[in-house]
Design a protein around this motif. Structure first.
Motif, PDB file in Angstrom:
ATOM      1  N   GLU A 156       0.817  -1.216   0.000  1.00 46.65           N
ATOM      2  CA  GLU A 156       0.000   0.000   0.000  1.00 46.65           C
ATOM      3  C   GLU A 156       0.850   1.266   0.000  1.00 46.65           C
ATOM      4  O   GLU A 156       0.323   2.364   0.106  1.00 46.65           O
ATOM      5  CB  GLU A 156      -0.935   0.014   1.224  1.00 46.65           C
ATOM      6  CG  GLU A 156      -2.104  -0.959   1.129  1.00 46.65           C
ATOM      7  CD  GLU A 156      -1.694  -2.399   1.399  1.00 46.65           C
ATOM      8  OE1 GLU A 156      -0.991  -2.650   2.403  1.00 46.65           O
ATOM      9  OE2 GLU A 156      -2.044  -3.267   0.590  1.00 46.65           O
ATOM     10  N   GLY A 157       2.162   1.105  -0.057  1.00 48.90           N
ATOM     11  CA  GLY A 157       3.057   2.262  -0.098  1.00 48.90           C
ATOM     12  C   GLY A 157       3.568   2.709   1.253  1.00 48.90           C
ATOM     13  O   GLY A 157       4.328   3.679   1.335  1.00 48.90           O
ATOM     14  N   GLY A 158       3.173   2.017   2.314  1.00 52.56           N
ATOM     15  CA  GLY A 158       3.679   2.366   3.639  1.00 52.56           C
ATOM     16  C   GLY A 158       5.100   1.880   3.838  1.00 52.56           C
ATOM     17  O   GLY A 158       5.483   0.829   3.321  1.00 52.56           O
ATOM     18  N   VAL A 159       5.876   2.653   4.568  1.00 47.71           N
ATOM     19  CA  VAL A 159       7.263   2.289   4.870  1.00 47.71           C
ATOM     20  C   VAL A 159       7.336   1.869   6.332  1.00 47.71           C
ATOM     21  O   VAL A 159       6.805   2.531   7.215  1.00 47.71           O
ATOM     22  CB  VAL A 159       8.222   3.460   4.576  1.00 47.71           C
ATOM     23  CG1 VAL A 159       9.643   3.121   4.995  1.00 47.71           C
ATOM     24  CG2 VAL A 159       8.169   3.827   3.101  1.00 47.71           C
ATOM     25  N   HIS A 160       8.005   0.758   6.568  1.00 46.65           N
ATOM     26  CA  HIS A 160       8.126   0.185   7.905  1.00 46.65           C
ATOM     27  C   HIS A 160       9.599   0.037   8.270  1.00 46.65           C
ATOM     28  O   HIS A 160      10.451  -0.076   7.388  1.00 46.65           O
ATOM     29  CB  HIS A 160       7.456  -1.190   7.954  1.00 46.65           C
ATOM     30  CG  HIS A 160       6.038  -1.154   7.482  1.00 46.65           C
ATOM     31  ND1 HIS A 160       4.993  -0.852   8.304  1.00 46.65           N
ATOM     32  CD2 HIS A 160       5.511  -1.351   6.245  1.00 46.65           C
ATOM     33  CE1 HIS A 160       3.866  -0.871   7.612  1.00 46.65           C
ATOM     34  NE2 HIS A 160       4.154  -1.175   6.363  1.00 46.65           N
ATOM     35  N   ALA A 161       9.866   0.014   9.570  1.00 43.08           N
ATOM     36  CA  ALA A 161      11.238  -0.154  10.063  1.00 43.08           C
ATOM     37  C   ALA A 161      11.226  -1.115  11.243  1.00 43.08           C
ATOM     38  O   ALA A 161      10.277  -1.142  12.033  1.00 43.08           O
ATOM     39  CB  ALA A 161      11.823   1.186  10.486  1.00 43.08           C
ATOM     40  N   GLN A 162      12.290  -1.912  11.336  1.00 43.35           N
ATOM     41  CA  GLN A 162      12.439  -2.851  12.444  1.00 43.35           C
ATOM     42  C   GLN A 162      13.918  -3.149  12.621  1.00 43.35           C
ATOM     43  O   GLN A 162      14.654  -3.271  11.643  1.00 43.35           O
ATOM     44  CB  GLN A 162      11.678  -4.142  12.150  1.00 43.35           C
ATOM     45  CG  GLN A 162      11.702  -5.147  13.281  1.00 43.35           C
ATOM     46  CD  GLN A 162      10.895  -6.401  12.943  1.00 43.35           C
ATOM     47  OE1 GLN A 162      10.775  -6.777  11.786  1.00 43.35           O
ATOM     48  NE2 GLN A 162      10.358  -7.027  13.962  1.00 43.35           N
ATOM     49  N   ASP A 163      14.336  -3.299  13.861  1.00 44.15           N
ATOM     50  CA  ASP A 163      15.720  -3.672  14.117  1.00 44.15           C
ATOM     51  C   ASP A 163      15.909  -5.144  13.753  1.00 44.15           C
ATOM     52  O   ASP A 163      15.046  -5.970  14.051  1.00 44.15           O
ATOM     53  CB  ASP A 163      16.077  -3.447  15.588  1.00 44.15           C
ATOM     54  CG  ASP A 163      17.570  -3.505  15.809  1.00 44.15           C
ATOM     55  OD1 ASP A 163      18.126  -4.632  15.822  1.00 44.15           O
ATOM     56  OD2 ASP A 163      18.194  -2.443  15.943  1.00 44.15           O
ATOM     57  N   ILE A 164      17.016  -5.447  13.121  1.00 47.80           N
ATOM     58  CA  ILE A 164      17.276  -6.825  12.702  1.00 47.80           C
ATOM     59  C   ILE A 164      17.319  -7.775  13.896  1.00 47.80           C
ATOM     60  O   ILE A 164      16.914  -8.927  13.785  1.00 47.80           O
ATOM     61  CB  ILE A 164      18.566  -6.932  11.855  1.00 47.80           C
ATOM     62  CG1 ILE A 164      18.665  -8.344  11.251  1.00 47.80           C
ATOM     63  CG2 ILE A 164      19.790  -6.557  12.666  1.00 47.80           C
ATOM     64  CD1 ILE A 164      19.726  -8.494  10.199  1.00 47.80           C
TER      65      ILE A 164
END
Length: 165
Positions: A19-27
């Motif tokens: 949907e075009g959302g950007v996500h972030a998460q620590d590896i």
């Protein structure tokens, strides 16, 4: 440089959803309690990465999951938009491979796997590698010499995953 027995260092992974959302998460969070194959490469759409490295993991993705791998991650020092498009166009997304961005190269540097080639505009990109992480600890590490894709292939990782798990 990261090696077998080391814990993967903290670093932010980013991706773009459908949907075009950007996500972030620590590896470290993403790998906690899971079995993950992480492979890194110099750049999306580059000749060896696009013609050899990524296609090998696409070919063996189902076999890796069948051998006990929870997730397969392709990581590159590119932005989330490029990684999303590459995943769509290459078939990696259809194969269930997570196409994640190390946008500023900080994870590549933290792992000791950054390199530069100013002649082609690569600055602090990632070396070519593949590793098996179990709960964030490196169990198998394949690091290619610069300029080749020989030991970090999907097929080579599949053989070691079968032995290690």
């Amino acid at each position: 440089m990261i090696a077998v027995g080391d814990r993967v260092p903290s670093g932010t992974l980013r991706w773009k959803d459908g949907e075009g959302g950007v996500h972030a998460q620590d590896i470290t969070e993403r790998c906690a309690g899971r079995t993950v194959v992480l492979f890194g490469l110099p750049g999306a759409f580059t000749p060896t990465c696009d013609g050899a490295h990524l296609p090998g993991f696409i070919r063996v993705a189902d076999d890796l999951r069948g051998a006990g791998v929870d997730e397969i991650i392709c990581l590159s020092v590119n932005d989330v938009h490029v990684m999303k498009l590459w995943g769509e166009q290459s078939g990696a997304e259809d194969a269930g491979i997570a196409m994640l961005a190390d946008g500023d190269g900080s994870l590549a540097r933290a792992m000791g796997l950054a390199w530069s080639n100013a002649d082609v505009g690569f600055h602090d990109r990632s070396r070519r590698y593949a590793m098996l992480l179990v709960d964030g600890v490196v169990k198998v590490m394949h690091l290619d010499e610069l300029g080749v894709c020989a030991v970090s292939t999907g097929e080579a990782m599949l053989e070691d995953v079968k032995s290690a798990l």
